[in-house]
Design an enzyme around this catalytic site. Structure first.
Site, PDB file in Angstrom:
ATOM      1  N   GLY A 144      -0.287   9.223  -0.468  1.00 27.28           N
ATOM      2  CA  GLY A 144      -1.449   8.654   0.190  1.00 27.28           C
ATOM      3  C   GLY A 144      -0.968   7.541   1.101  1.00 27.28           C
ATOM      4  N   GLY A 178       0.807  -1.209   0.000  1.00 28.59           N
ATOM      5  CA  GLY A 178       0.000   0.000   0.000  1.00 28.59           C
ATOM      6  C   GLY A 178       0.839   1.257   0.000  1.00 28.59           C
ATOM      7  N   CYS A 179       0.179   2.378   0.131  1.00 26.63           N
ATOM      8  CA  CYS A 179       0.727   3.734  -0.002  1.00 26.63           C
ATOM      9  C   CYS A 179       0.846   4.086  -1.484  1.00 26.63           C
ATOM     10  CB  CYS A 179       2.073   3.918   0.672  1.00 26.63           C
ATOM     11  SG  CYS A 179       2.033   3.827   2.473  1.00 26.63           S
ATOM     12  N   ALA A 180       0.622   5.346  -1.770  1.00 31.00           N
ATOM     13  CA  ALA A 180       0.697   5.850  -3.144  1.00 31.00           C
ATOM     14  C   ALA A 180       1.567   7.087  -3.163  1.00 31.00           C
ATOM     15  CB  ALA A 180      -0.707   6.180  -3.658  1.00 31.00           C
ATOM     16  N   ARG A 196      -5.084   2.723  -2.480  1.00 32.66           N
ATOM     17  CA  ARG A 196      -3.785   2.421  -1.879  1.00 32.66           C
ATOM     18  C   ARG A 196      -3.610   3.122  -0.532  1.00 32.66           C
ATOM     19  NH1 ARG A 196      -0.031   0.335  -5.894  1.00 32.66           N
ATOM     20  NH2 ARG A 196       1.650   0.813  -4.428  1.00 32.66           N
TER      21      ARG A 196
END
Length: 364
Positions: free
Chosen positions: A183, A12-14, A41
């Site tokens: 994000g 995850g994370c963007a 994400r």
């Protein structure tokens, strides 16, 4: 059915970035649209943006963005700020009410120049003075956190989805030649306003997707040189290591990347002699600054942007070009959403930096 927050998404994370090599200043709408494409994400526990070229009327001042938990913290921090700086503007950072953004601290900014008397008395270089002040506030004043301290740039972050954070800060009202966005999907650290990305020191900003398994070794090393990691997330240390290597030790950004994402020893052993000596020296001299674990990062700095993957490319990263514009993101969709027709699109190689800087003709 699993609900949000009940499942771990390790990839995850963007992250997303937009950069104009001609120095054209663009408002924040496109970077918001780009990061919003990767909504899934994130999980709403952190979003943020860094923008460069947004304060041309104060280009010679440090723009200090600060979170305060209360007025007492604000009063204490301002007393310290006035010892280090001459402040020309002190104001609340404009926001708009949004139900998605809650528990907001006091969000303040100052435009300031270092006190010449303090510089002389302390025999400090200007940037070292700014860094010393920031670390004193963040470490010693409860409820105060300087989250941005560069010139003609600023960080804007909060707990929330990034698209909501961007609209909360009214980023459509700012214009910059470089934007990065994040994000967050925190997995091992808490979601709080100070822990959202980007992390910043002077004009360096980092947005990061991944986890740093070498964090303790990296932190112990960098804290020997006066840096203080107190923000409850591993990403913070990347920013400080880059400041140490690039600003203090005067390594090029390519050399910085070769330190923090150095090849494996077995790969070094197969290199030609000159390259083998080069990488062996870097790994021996800066052994505690190697970052291990999966990561993709975007580094923003005055006049440029750099993208970098870990040595095994365990996190996705895509870069593209259109005329003078550069786009970098976790996913291609985040680029196509704002620029469908591209001149070039590619995936950066593992451990190899992609660096763009302003054209010589660019006027900021």
């Amino acid at each position: 059915m699993l609900k949000e927050g009940q499942v771990r998404i390790p990839s995850g994370c963007a992250i997303s970035g937009i950069f104009s090599r001609n120095g054209r200043r663009l408002d924040g709408e496109k970077i918001i649209a780009s990061i919003e494409t990767m909504h899934v994400r994130s999980n709403g526990l952190g979003g943020g943006f860094a923008a460069y070229g947004i304060y041309p009327e104060h280009r010679d001042c440090y723009a200090l963005h600060v979170f305060y938990d209360n007025e007492t913290a604000k009063e204490e921090a301002e007393k310290l700020l006035l010892k280090y700086f001459e402040i020309s503007v002190s104001e609340k950072i404009p926001t708009r009410p949004m139900p998605q953004i809650t528990d907001a601290p006091i969000i303040w900014r100052y435009f300031a120049i270092p006190s010449p008397h303090f510089l002389q008395d302390k025999e400090l270089e200007e940037k070292e003075l700014a860094v010393e002040c920031v670390f004193k506030i963040n470490a010693d004043i409860a409820g105060a956190y300087v989250f941005s301290c560069g010139k003609n740039m600023g960080v804007f972050k909060a707990v929330g989805y990034p698209e909501d954070v961007g609209r909360y800060y009214r980023l459509e009202e700012y214009e910059g030649y470089s934007w990065t966005a994040h994000g967050r999907y925190p997995t091992n650290t808490p979601g709080w306003w100070g822990g959202a990305h980007p992390f910043a020191l002077l004009d360096y900003t980092i947005v990061h997707n991944g986890e740093i398994s070498s964090y303790d070794a990296n932190r112990r090393f960098i804290e020997m040189y006066g840096y203080k990691c107190a923000l409850l997330t591993d990403t913070e240390v990347i920013t400080y290591m880059i400041d140490y290597l690039h600003r203090r030790k005067q390594l090029t950004l390519t050399e910085v990347a070769d330190v923090i994402a150095a090849p494996f020893w077995e790969e070094i052993d197969r290199m030609p002699e000159d390259r083998r000596r080069y990488y062996t020296s870097l790994r021996n001299i800066f052994s505690d600054m190697l970052i291990t674990g999966p990561f993709s990062i975007l580094l923003g700095f005055e006049g440029g942007i750099m993208a970098l993957n870990d040595r095994l490319k365990l996190r996705s990263l895509v870069a593209a070009e259109k005329d003078d514009m550069v786009y970098i993101a976790s996913e291609e969709c985040a680029i196509r959403a704002i620029e469908p027709e591209l001149d070039r699109i590619f995936a950066p190689k593992y451990g190899e930096p992609v660096i763009y800087t302003l054209n010589k003709e660019a006027q900021l």
